[in-house]
Design an enzyme around this catalytic site. Structure first.
Site, PDB file in Angstrom:
ATOM      1  N   HIS A 132       0.801  -1.190   0.035  1.00 55.28           N
ATOM      2  CA  HIS A 132      -0.111  -0.225   0.001  1.00 55.28           C
ATOM      3  C   HIS A 132       0.770   1.131   0.054  1.00 55.28           C
ATOM      4  CE1 HIS A 132      -3.953  -2.524   1.219  1.00 55.28           C
ATOM      5  NE2 HIS A 132      -3.752  -2.072  -0.049  1.00 55.28           N
ATOM      6  N   ARG A 190     -10.590  -7.276 -14.115  1.00 52.29           N
ATOM      7  CA  ARG A 190      -9.940  -8.602 -13.753  1.00 52.29           C
ATOM      8  C   ARG A 190     -10.970  -9.041 -12.648  1.00 52.29           C
ATOM      9  NH1 ARG A 190      -4.621  -6.234 -15.120  1.00 52.29           N
ATOM     10  NH2 ARG A 190      -3.537  -7.740 -16.436  1.00 52.29           N
ATOM     11  N   ARG A 194     -14.047  -9.678 -17.574  1.00 54.39           N
ATOM     12  CA  ARG A 194     -13.698 -10.958 -17.776  1.00 54.39           C
ATOM     13  C   ARG A 194     -13.909 -11.834 -16.471  1.00 54.39           C
ATOM     14  NH1 ARG A 194      -7.262 -11.810 -17.864  1.00 54.39           N
ATOM     15  NH2 ARG A 194      -7.366 -11.340 -15.718  1.00 54.39           N
ATOM     16  N   ASN A 224       0.229 -10.869 -22.193  1.00 55.26           N
ATOM     17  CA  ASN A 224       1.130 -11.091 -21.206  1.00 55.26           C
ATOM     18  C   ASN A 224       1.315 -12.768 -21.293  1.00 55.26           C
ATOM     19  OD1 ASN A 224       0.996  -8.439 -20.290  1.00 55.26           O
ATOM     20  ND2 ASN A 224      -0.370  -8.846 -18.535  1.00 55.26           N
ATOM     21  N   ASP A 225       0.149 -13.453 -21.314  1.00 53.32           N
ATOM     22  CA  ASP A 225      -0.094 -14.805 -21.390  1.00 53.32           C
ATOM     23  C   ASP A 225       0.421 -15.474 -22.586  1.00 53.32           C
ATOM     24  OD1 ASP A 225      -0.458 -16.100 -18.802  1.00 53.32           O
ATOM     25  OD2 ASP A 225      -2.539 -15.156 -18.680  1.00 53.32           O
ATOM     26  N   ARG A 234       8.006 -15.415 -16.852  1.00 54.41           N
ATOM     27  CA  ARG A 234       8.676 -14.150 -16.795  1.00 54.41           C
ATOM     28  C   ARG A 234       8.822 -13.782 -15.303  1.00 54.41           C
ATOM     29  NH1 ARG A 234       4.929  -9.050 -17.598  1.00 54.41           N
ATOM     30  NH2 ARG A 234       2.857  -9.917 -17.221  1.00 54.41           N
ATOM     31  N   CYS A 278      -4.892  -6.185 -24.394  1.00 56.75           N
ATOM     32  CA  CYS A 278      -5.068  -5.871 -22.879  1.00 56.75           C
ATOM     33  C   CYS A 278      -3.791  -6.077 -22.131  1.00 56.75           C
ATOM     34  CB  CYS A 278      -6.395  -6.065 -22.326  1.00 56.75           C
ATOM     35  SG  CYS A 278      -6.624  -7.765 -22.255  1.00 56.75           S
TER      36      CYS A 278
HETATM   37  C1  PEP Z   1      -2.640 -11.163 -20.272  1.00 55.31           C
HETATM   38  O1  PEP Z   1      -2.379 -12.250 -20.357  1.00 55.31           O
HETATM   39  O2  PEP Z   1      -2.250 -10.460 -20.916  1.00 55.31           O
HETATM   40  C2  PEP Z   1      -3.850 -10.530 -19.500  1.00 55.31           C
HETATM   41  C3  PEP Z   1      -4.121  -9.202 -19.806  1.00 55.31           C
HETATM   42  O3  PEP Z   1      -4.369 -11.187 -18.400  1.00 55.31           O
HETATM   43  P1  PEP Z   1      -3.636 -11.236 -17.079  1.00 55.31           P
HETATM   44  O4  PEP Z   1      -2.412 -10.458 -17.132  1.00 55.31           O
HETATM   45  O5  PEP Z   1      -4.847 -11.000 -16.051  1.00 55.31           O
HETATM   46  O6  PEP Z   1      -3.278 -12.751 -16.984  1.00 55.31           O
HETATM   47 MG    MG Z   2      -4.041 -13.713 -19.177  1.00 55.43          MG
END
Ligand code: PEP
Ligand code: MG
Length: 756
Positions: free
Chosen positions: A364, A471, A507, A628-629, A639, A676
């Site tokens: 925080h 999320r 989501r 990201n995934d 990562r 995203c």
């Molecule tokens: C992603 O995987 O790019 C994504 C936006 O989902 P999260 O980072 O919540 O897994």
């Molecule tokens: Mg993801």
């Protein structure tokens, strides 16, 4: 002694040490002992001076530490570094590269065995053993030292990265000390260090018995009340400086202070006969440790809050509390851990930066620093007060670096960067009301990612046109049990209402992988390939159905919600979801609640989904790329694993080519595509995404203005040409180079730093 046994001993004892030189000393002592040699020494790279320096020895003269230095290629150590291979000599002084250092007293030693310490393909140091006797070391001794050197590469790298070397080899407190921490809040700052010494450390309180429990209870309760007032007044002071939701953090602290678990358990322990301080330490330890054991990083960071609360109560109880002197000029606050109440005692205009020796980017403290727009760096490790207090320091929050006692030229460089950044921010503020449109009038939607209610207002303040990724697992993670349908409905509705009539892409629950629910534990050998996202929710139908019903109910009368499915890897998953959605709609209708069927879409995060996109596209209304995934699964790189994280790069040609393919196929099916993941906030990557014709970019609110600037500066035609050029390149480095050259040419050089 076996190498593993020696190592185990070193690691066991290392846990009790508090400084880098103690660790180095421990290593040379134990290795000398285990190898029955007469000398053991460690040399480490000193990058500032571009040489190798003796940092610890057991056997050579101690005076040589810090003064014996060799360049690469010079002396036996320099030879080992240059050739990255070991040297085993029956008499070191006979080697053509031998160089004599009188201060070591090494003329007495003949046998020499030196092995390089290599971390991530780079030599970072040399481990040497020597003997009086003229003899080559045996093959077993060689193997022993190589094993030890390989295992010690990690700890020695840490010593190096914190650049303790400077502090180790000199007593001069004016030497520049550069440290690497963890990102807390972005920005560049310069200021005098204001060191806040921790109050007596609660963690060091021993278990002591008391004579008069009633007096101890009174002491505890009075301290508790004082801290409540302190938190209250801290919150009041910042009320006008931070958004309402960040301000709510003070409420969270107050709730913890009222929490039965802390108050009751401490009082119970006092009644059992412990002093108030001992009882408090036991209670705080047990709660904090519960959080520290959790896999989820966000929840683990909550342990810090509990420890802060404990420290504040203890400070009040032991009368160590004092009013902090507010400085005349903005300062960089440095302490072990800073709580939000301590920060609140400083008017924001007197805070140039915040540096914590411990702590994480999810604390925080970091959230508050972000809200105040104050640069923050967390977890830099211990630094003695005497070396930095009242000295000038510069902070680079983008790179999570702090340089204490910065030299004049460095200060000048940073002042120039601060001025450049001020201009950038002034320029960005003007963009808020303008559309995200390329110079040849192609519109891109800029959305915010959220999950905490605390994230709502920053997005709106920075001109988000909607929420591109909500999320939903975050509210689940903050609960003690699965939230009920009504509770979920309420939280979702707040977000939908705040953004209406703008779209919100909700989501569905994405747990598994690194996101665990504290009340639904399961362990897997390979969680990223396991029970994640839609796999988990489909297998737990009632949880899923409850969430779908809550989402539908939350959107009644607002109608700006879309539903997005995470981690889809096969068509059957989408079909199964559609059946559940129909069930939920029918149920609600039968209950007399009329709900409109929302648009549904999927996230493309798994390579298989990308390959069957045509089939998936027929079943959905939109596509969102979770870069990201997708990057992690395409490159097979976790990562969060420091051993391979440097291989994680969304500018990898395989990732770019895949995203390009996804956008093309989606558009062929007349579906809109958003992205995203973190990539959406990287100015260089955004140039490519514009070239691909991406429809929407969604990112954390903080990044929205700078990405809008990129979009408004370039033409789609120019971005398309750039994309063609990049698709022909073979390496991540060459791609970044081309993209950054373009940013510089477009007058966006200031963003290269901010984006990295
Ligand atoms: C992603 O995987 O790019 C994504 C936006 O989902 P999260 O980072 O919540 O897994
Ligand atoms: Mg993801």
């Amino acid at each position: 002694m076996e190498p593993l046994q020696a190592l185990r001993k070193i690691f066991q004892e290392a846990g009790e040490l508090s400084s880098a030189d103690e660790l180095l000393h421990l290593i040379v002592t134990r290795v000398k002992e285990a190898t029955h040699s007469d000398v053991c020494s460690i040399y480490l790279a000193d990058e500032e001076r571009d040489d190798w320096v003796l940092v610890a020895t057991e056997g050579l003269s101690g005076e040589a530490i810090g003064s014996v230095r060799m360049r690469t290629g010079e002396g036996l150590v320099g030879y080992i570094c240059k050739h990255q291979s070991l040297l085993n000599l029956e008499d070191g002084s006979k080697h053509p590269n031998y160089r004599y250092f009188p201060e070591t007293g090494e003329e007495h030693f003949a046998g020499f065995l030196g092995v390089p310490v290599i971390s991530f393909r780079r030599v970072i140091g040399v481990l040497v053993i020597q003997s009086y006797e003229t003899r080559c070391f045996s093959a077993e001794e060689e193997a022993f030292l190589i094993t030890i050197a390989a295992q010690l590469a990690g700890p020695l790298k840490t010593v190096l990265s914190q650049e303790k070397l400077a502090a180790l080899t000199t007593e001069d407190s004016n030497d520049q000390i550069k440290v690497q921490g963890i990102k807390g809040s972005a920005g560049i700052s310069i200021g005098k260090v204001h060191f806040l010494a921790p109050f007596n450390d609660l963690a060091t309180v021993k278990d002591e018995r008391c004579q008069h429990p009633d007096d101890e209870i009174i002491r505890f309760r009075e301290a508790l009340e004082d801290v409540k007032l302190e938190v209250q007044s801290g919150g009041d002071k910042l009320a006008s400086s931070v958004p309402q939701d960040v301000h709510a953090l003070f409420g969270v602290y107050l709730m913890m202070l009222d929490n039965d678990m802390i108050v009751k358990q401490t009082e119970e322990r006092i009644h059992e006969g412990f002093t108030a301080a001992s009882a408090l330490r036991q209670t705080i330890d047990s709660h904090a440790q519960e959080f520290e054991r959790m896999d989820d990083a966000y929840l683990r960071a909550r342990a810090e809050d509990i420890r802060h609360i404990g420290a504040r109560i203890y400070a009040r109880m032991s009368a160590h509390h004092h009013i902090i002197d507010v400085p005349d000029e903005p300062v960089i606050l440095v302490s072990k851990l800073l709580s939000i109440t301590e920060i609140a005692q400083f008017p924001p205009d007197k805070l140039a930066g915040i540096v914590c020796m411990e702590g994480s980017s999810l604390s925080h403290t970091a959230v508050l620093a972000n809200a105040l727009g104050v640069t923050a760096v967390m977890g830099i490790g211990d630094i003695p007060r005497s070396k930095i207090d009242q000295q000038l320091a510069v902070m680079d929050g983008y790179r999570a670096q702090v340089i204490f006692n910065a030299s004049e030229p460095l200060q000048l460089e940073y002042r120039r960067l601060i001025e450049q950044e001020r201009k950038l921010v002034r320029g960005l503020e003007k963009l808020k009301e303008l559309p995200a449109e390329t110079t040849d009038h192609h519109r891109i939607n800029l959305y915010a990612n959220t999950g905490l209610l605390a994230d709502i207002s920053p997005g709106l303040e920075r001109g988000a046109e909607g929420v591109g990724l909500y999320r939903s697992e975050i509210p689940f993670m903050l609960h003690d049990t699965f939230p009920t349908e009504d509770e979920q409905t309420q939280v979702y509705r707040e977000v939908l209402q705040a953004y209406a009539p703008r779209s919100v892409y909700m989501r569905t629950l994405d747990i598994g992988g690194d996101k665990a629910l504290p009340y639904f534990g399961f362990t897997e050998e390979n969680p990223y390939l396991g029970w994640r996202g839609i796999r988990f929710t489909l297998d737990n139908g009632s949880i899923f159905l409850t969430q779908i019903r809550a989402l539908l109910r939350a959107s009644i009368g607002i109608n700006n919600m879309k539903i997005m499915l995470p981690m889809v890897s096969r068509v059957e998953e989408v079909d199964a979801f559609r059946v559940l959605l129909d069930d939920a709609l029918t149920q609600l209708r039968e209950e007399g609640v009329e709900v409109k069927r929302p648009s549904i879409g999927i996230m493309i995060e798994v390579p298989s989904a990308m390959m069957i996109l045509e089939q998936l596209a027929k079943r959905v209304d939109f596509i969102s790329i979770g870069s990201n995934d997708l990057t992690q699964y395409l490159l097979a790189v976790d990562r969060n694993n420091p051993k391979v994280s440097s291989l994680y790069n969304f500018l990898n040609p395989a990732v770019i080519c895949s995203i390009h393919r996804i956008v093309r196929i989606a558009h062929q099916h007349r579906l809109k595509v958003s992205l995203c993941g973190e990539m959406a906030a990287d100015p260089a990557a955004v140039l490519l995404l514009i070239g691909m014709g991406i429809d929407t970019l969604s990112m954390s609110a903080f990044n929205l203005p700078k990405i809008k600037w990129v979009i408004r500066t370039i033409s789609r035609t120019r971005a398309e040409t750039l994309l063609t050029k990049v698709l022909a390149l073979e390496s991540e480095d060459s791609i970044r180079e081309v993209l950054e050259a373009e940013l510089i040419q477009a007058g966006l050089a200031g963003l290269i730093r901010a984006g990295s």
